[in-house]
Design a protein around this motif. Structure first.
Motif, PDB file in Angstrom:
ATOM      1  N   ARG A 217      -6.920 -10.534 -18.037  1.00 48.85           N
ATOM      2  CA  ARG A 217      -7.022  -9.600 -16.924  1.00 48.85           C
ATOM      3  C   ARG A 217      -8.407  -8.963 -16.889  1.00 48.85           C
ATOM      4  O   ARG A 217      -8.928  -8.530 -17.919  1.00 48.85           O
ATOM      5  CB  ARG A 217      -5.946  -8.525 -17.083  1.00 48.85           C
TER       6      ARG A 217
ATOM      7  N   PHE B 212      -2.737 -11.394  -8.070  1.00 46.88           N
ATOM      8  CA  PHE B 212      -3.013 -10.357  -7.081  1.00 46.88           C
ATOM      9  C   PHE B 212      -4.244  -9.563  -7.492  1.00 46.88           C
ATOM     10  O   PHE B 212      -4.713  -9.639  -8.629  1.00 46.88           O
ATOM     11  CB  PHE B 212      -1.811  -9.409  -6.887  1.00 46.88           C
ATOM     12  N   ASN B 213      -4.764  -8.771  -6.542  1.00 50.29           N
ATOM     13  CA  ASN B 213      -5.809  -7.794  -6.788  1.00 50.29           C
ATOM     14  C   ASN B 213      -5.228  -6.403  -6.574  1.00 50.29           C
ATOM     15  O   ASN B 213      -4.360  -6.206  -5.711  1.00 50.29           O
ATOM     16  CB  ASN B 213      -7.000  -7.997  -5.850  1.00 50.29           C
ATOM     17  N   PHE B 214      -5.723  -5.444  -7.336  1.00 48.53           N
ATOM     18  CA  PHE B 214      -5.125  -4.106  -7.347  1.00 48.53           C
ATOM     19  C   PHE B 214      -6.212  -3.046  -7.384  1.00 48.53           C
ATOM     20  O   PHE B 214      -7.180  -3.162  -8.140  1.00 48.53           O
ATOM     21  CB  PHE B 214      -4.223  -3.980  -8.577  1.00 48.53           C
TER      22      PHE B 214
ATOM     23  N   TYR C 252      -1.419  -9.701  -2.978  1.00 48.10           N
ATOM     24  CA  TYR C 252      -1.268 -10.980  -3.657  1.00 48.10           C
ATOM     25  C   TYR C 252      -2.197 -12.025  -3.042  1.00 48.10           C
ATOM     26  O   TYR C 252      -2.623 -11.903  -1.892  1.00 48.10           O
ATOM     27  CB  TYR C 252       0.189 -11.426  -3.606  1.00 48.10           C
TER      28      TYR C 252
ATOM     29  N   ASN D  97       4.732  -6.170 -17.189  1.00 49.15           N
ATOM     30  CA  ASN D  97       3.688  -6.901 -16.489  1.00 49.15           C
ATOM     31  C   ASN D  97       2.723  -7.474 -17.507  1.00 49.15           C
ATOM     32  O   ASN D  97       2.671  -7.028 -18.652  1.00 49.15           O
ATOM     33  CB  ASN D  97       2.943  -5.987 -15.502  1.00 49.15           C
TER      34      ASN D  97
ATOM     35  N   ASP E 233       5.875  -1.318 -13.885  1.00 51.23           N
ATOM     36  CA  ASP E 233       6.672  -2.281 -13.138  1.00 51.23           C
ATOM     37  C   ASP E 233       7.738  -2.912 -14.034  1.00 51.23           C
ATOM     38  O   ASP E 233       8.137  -4.051 -13.826  1.00 51.23           O
ATOM     39  CB  ASP E 233       5.786  -3.355 -12.505  1.00 51.23           C
TER      40      ASP E 233
ATOM     41  N   ARG F   7      -1.980  -3.158  -3.693  1.00 50.81           N
ATOM     42  CA  ARG F   7      -1.794  -4.407  -4.441  1.00 50.81           C
ATOM     43  C   ARG F   7      -1.610  -5.531  -3.429  1.00 50.81           C
ATOM     44  O   ARG F   7      -0.655  -5.517  -2.657  1.00 50.81           O
ATOM     45  CB  ARG F   7      -0.562  -4.311  -5.338  1.00 50.81           C
TER      46      ARG F   7
ATOM     47  N   GLU G  22      -2.075   3.370  -4.409  1.00 52.99           N
ATOM     48  CA  GLU G  22      -2.376   2.030  -4.894  1.00 52.99           C
ATOM     49  C   GLU G  22      -2.303   1.012  -3.769  1.00 52.99           C
ATOM     50  O   GLU G  22      -1.545   1.172  -2.810  1.00 52.99           O
ATOM     51  CB  GLU G  22      -1.431   1.623  -6.033  1.00 52.99           C
TER      52      GLU G  22
ATOM     53  N   GLU H  91       0.867  -1.178   0.000  1.00 54.85           N
ATOM     54  CA  GLU H  91       0.000   0.000   0.000  1.00 54.85           C
ATOM     55  C   GLU H  91       0.905   1.229   0.000  1.00 54.85           C
ATOM     56  O   GLU H  91       1.782   1.358   0.853  1.00 54.85           O
ATOM     57  CB  GLU H  91      -0.908   0.015   1.228  1.00 54.85           C
TER      58      GLU H  91
ATOM     59  N   GLU I   7      -5.747  -9.634 -11.336  1.00 59.02           N
ATOM     60  CA  GLU I   7      -4.598 -10.071 -12.134  1.00 59.02           C
ATOM     61  C   GLU I   7      -4.450 -11.588 -12.067  1.00 59.02           C
ATOM     62  O   GLU I   7      -4.081 -12.140 -11.024  1.00 59.02           O
ATOM     63  CB  GLU I   7      -3.318  -9.406 -11.615  1.00 59.02           C
TER      64      GLU I   7
END
Length: 335
Positions: free
Chosen positions: A135, A105-107, A92, A175, A172, A90, A88, A67, A126
């Motif tokens: 996605r 993961f969720n974002f 996992y 991705n 990143d 994120r 953000e 976070e 994701e």
């Protein structure tokens, strides 16, 4: 380039390393996807090809949940810029209260500044294998006050607030699904890369000091000689992407991409990415201090991950409820 002695500081928690060792004999490629990942963060400790190497980057350990509030800013060739502040979360799959098959993961991403972007929120689910399961993404628009399914947030879709300087799969360093390229492992080499780059993230620096024309102030960068895996990606026959060819330079210790070269469809070098690494010792996480993408045609660059003037510390090891990442939650977050 400020050159320093090499220090191999990247390290992971012992339980994460044990998981990698245990699952290394089980994980396999299935086309462009993975099977039997089972929570490993380095599925191929000794990659046999470029696709295995890029998968090591995509699923590498980043603390299980992150976070953060940070600055992402396009800096034009004139030196002018407008700060874009974003937040953000994120998390996992292993740090969620319930497991979802094939979920990496969720974002949730939210703009905090400028006013023109405030209130726009994105949600991403994701998958591990994005060829098998694309996605999923949703967007909450404060102007329309409704949640809608995003048509596509992947591949070469431009990133909001980037002025077109990076694509979605640039974020990143790389991705998402790797299926638009043929991947070739070119072996290892030594090169000067951004490493232990703590100075550019110092709280004693202001954004005005860092954001100079053409490139961030070089006095605050740090380069070391490290071994990297070199991976080349060439666009597949019949596939589409604004980058016809890409080269990735991947740290052998953390599996983080440290530098990228992106070529246009004519074969001309177009964009160069620099992703200097630091070790977040309190969380035992190697990750970027910032990410920088230079557009060689326009003379502009985009920098992301700055937090020098932000008060809230970044949090690693964050846990969350899977229900907090459902589309219906976006409307609540937007209010």
């Amino acid at each position: 380039m400020p050159i320093y002695s090499s220090h191999r500081t990247a390290s992971l928690p012992p339980n994460i390393e044990a998981k990698v060792k245990k699952e290394a004999v089980n994980v396999e490629l299935n086309g462009f996807g993975l099977v039997n990942l089972n929570g490993s963060t380095t599925p191929f400790p000794i990659p046999a090809n470029g696709l295995e190497a890029i998968w090591n980057h995509n699923v590498r350990f980043l603390g299980g949940g992150i976070e953060r509030t940070f600055i992402q800013t396009p800096v034009r060739a004139t030196g002018s810029y407008s700060l874009i502040r974003a937040q953000e979360l994120r998390v996992y799959d292993q740090n969620l209260d319930s497991h979802t098959e094939n979920r990496l993961f969720n974002f949730i991403g939210k703009f905090l500044d400028p006013a023109s972007l405030v209130g726009n929120i994105s949600l991403v689910h994701e998958p591990v294998d994005q060829v098998k399961e694309p996605r999923s993404a949703w967007i909450y628009s404060v102007g329309q006050r409704r949640v809608r399914r995003a048509p596509i947030i992947a591949y070469d879709t431009p990133v909001d607030g980037s002025e077109g300087l990076i694509t979605t799969d640039d974020y990143d360093a790389f991705n998402g699904a790797p299926d638009r390229y043929d991947w070739k492992l070119l072996g290892k080499r030594e090169m000067y890369v951004g490493y232990n780059a703590y100075h550019i993230a110092s709280k004693t620096l202001t954004y005005d000091q860092i954001l100079t024309p053409n490139t961030p102030n070089a006095n605050y960068m740090r380069y070391e000689l490290h071994r990297v895996w070199v991976v080349e990606a060439k666009i597949r026959d019949g596939a589409r992407h604004v980058y016809g060819r890409r080269t990735f330079y991947i740290d052998e210790d953390s599996w983080s991409i440290l530098a990228t070269d992106a070529y246009d469809t004519r074969g001309q070098l177009w964009r160069v990415g620099l992703h200097p690494l630091v070790q977040y010792y309190d969380a035992q996480v190697p990750w970027y201090s910032v990410s920088i993408w230079h557009d060689l045609n326009s003379g502009s660059y985009l920098i992301s991950g700055l937090a020098n003037e932000e008060r809230a510390p970044w949090k690693f090891g964050v846990h969350a409820k899977a229900a907090d990442f459902e589309p219906g939650e976006l409307r609540r977050l937007g209010n």
